[in-house]
Design an enzyme around this catalytic site. Structure first.
Site, mmCIF file in Angstrom:
data_model
loop_
_atom_site.group_PDB
_atom_site.id
_atom_site.type_symbol
_atom_site.label_atom_id
_atom_site.label_comp_id
_atom_site.label_asym_id
_atom_site.label_seq_id
_atom_site.Cartn_x
_atom_site.Cartn_y
_atom_site.Cartn_z
ATOM 1 N N PRO A 2 -14.485 -46.306 -11.746
ATOM 2 C CA PRO A 2 -14.423 -45.269 -12.780
ATOM 3 C C PRO A 2 -13.068 -44.564 -12.787
ATOM 4 O O PRO A 2 -12.698 -43.924 -11.809
ATOM 5 C CB PRO A 2 -15.546 -44.297 -12.392
ATOM 6 C CG PRO A 2 -16.117 -44.786 -11.107
ATOM 7 C CD PRO A 2 -15.355 -45.962 -10.640
ATOM 8 N N GLU A 3 -12.352 -44.732 -13.876
ATOM 9 C CA GLU A 3 -11.106 -44.016 -14.093
ATOM 10 C C GLU A 3 -11.317 -43.139 -15.319
ATOM 11 O O GLU A 3 -12.456 -42.968 -15.755
ATOM 12 C CB GLU A 3 -9.949 -45.007 -14.278
ATOM 13 C CG GLU A 3 -9.819 -45.985 -13.106
ATOM 14 C CD GLU A 3 -8.673 -46.980 -13.248
ATOM 15 O OE1 GLU A 3 -7.721 -46.686 -13.987
ATOM 16 O OE2 GLU A 3 -8.745 -48.050 -12.615
#
Length: 274
Positions: A2-3
């Site tokens: 997750p960015e």
DNA sequence: TTAAATTCCTGTAAGC
DNA sequence: TGCTTACAGGAATTTA
């Protein structure tokens, strides 16, 4: 992983479901996923609090609460936040369950446990060194190429490592750092402070375009990432270089180069990126 | 101040 | 087939 685009997808989906809701119960099945305050205080203080706003800052989710505190969720590498009904079966590694006053649940699961939950006022969390000072939001209209140039100036570390440094720029991780360098046609191992203004301008645009494309495609599901409902994103189908070491460049056909920068796998095209 | 190395953690895949 | 080992990496921490 997750960015920024993955967290943005979750926060925008979560907003209509949780905004205005009150937390009625907290079940900490793996208490040490809470890093502030003590897990007992977290489980005691959160119930009864109403969510009044949801924001994203870098890769952090901020659920602002009526009392002035904020519930912070960071997904680390393998964290998932899922919206479930109480009768739904628990997936493995479910560490925390928040029940809401509409009868639904938010469940946090995270096999590698690099993620974390925090509760407190922002000032308190920063003072306790649980919330770091973050660089600018890359998608903020006020973030300009000149700002980026200033932040890279004088730095001798490879460009990619500064893109990953959350105090330089908030929200970029390994996937979008590689993609942005490819889009900007710049080698990720170039010393960051040596880039011309023109190249920094290109990099600035490339970072934003890469992140916006990721958001439009609801994130990259290269590993464990899924949205609130367990659905995968589509951006992994658009990735040009990340995870493609040794395979042909989509643009020129040359085999992509895999190197290690700061311990991070880094992929780029020697022909397209200079 | 900056930069590099180390640590945390477990599922997955490669190799024997 | 079954075991061992290497690898993935965000961010805090440590060391230089």
């Amino acid at each position: 992983m997750p960015e920024l685009p993955e967290v943005e997808t979750i926060v925008s989906d979560l907003r209509p479901l949780v905004d205005g809701r009150t937390v009625t119960a907290v079940d900490l099945r793996f208490p040490s996923i809470v890093r502030h305050p003590e897990p007992e205080a977290f489980a005691r203080d959160l119930p009864g609090q109403r969510v009044v706003a949801l924001e994203r800052r870098g890769k952090y989710m901020l659920l602002r609460l009526g009392g002035g505190a904020v519930l912070v969720v960071h997904l680390g590498m393998t964290g998932q936040l899922l919206h479930k009904q109480p009768e739904d079966p628990y997936r493995p590694h479910t560490h925390a369950v928040l029940s809401l006053d509409n009868g639904t649940q938010l469940r946090y699961s995270d096999p590698r446990r690099f993620g974390r939950l925090l509760l407190g006022t922002e000032a308190e969390l920063i003072a306790a060194r649980r919330l770091p000072r973050l660089g600018p939001e890359p998608l903020d209209p006020e973030f300009t190429p000149a700002d980026l140039h200033r932040r890279l100036a004088g730095r001798r570390a490879p460009l990619k490592l500064l893109l990953l440094d959350q105090s330089v720029l908030a929200g970029v991780g390994n996937i979008y750092a590689d993609e942005a360098c490819f889009r900007a046609r710049i080698r990720p191992d170039r010393p960051a402070g040596r880039l011309s203004r023109e190249r920094v301008r290109r990099l600035h645009a490339a970072v934003r375009e890469s992140l916006l494309q990721g958001i439009a495609n609801r994130g990259s599901s290269v590993d464990d990432y899924v949205d609130l409902y367990g659905a995968r994103g589509r951006q992994q189908e658009e990735l040009q270089v990340y995870g493609r070491g040794g395979r042909p460049c989509f643009k020129c056909g040359a085999p992509l180069t895999l190197v290690r920068l700061g311990g991070r796998a880094t992929v780029f095209c020697r022909r397209c990126q200079r």
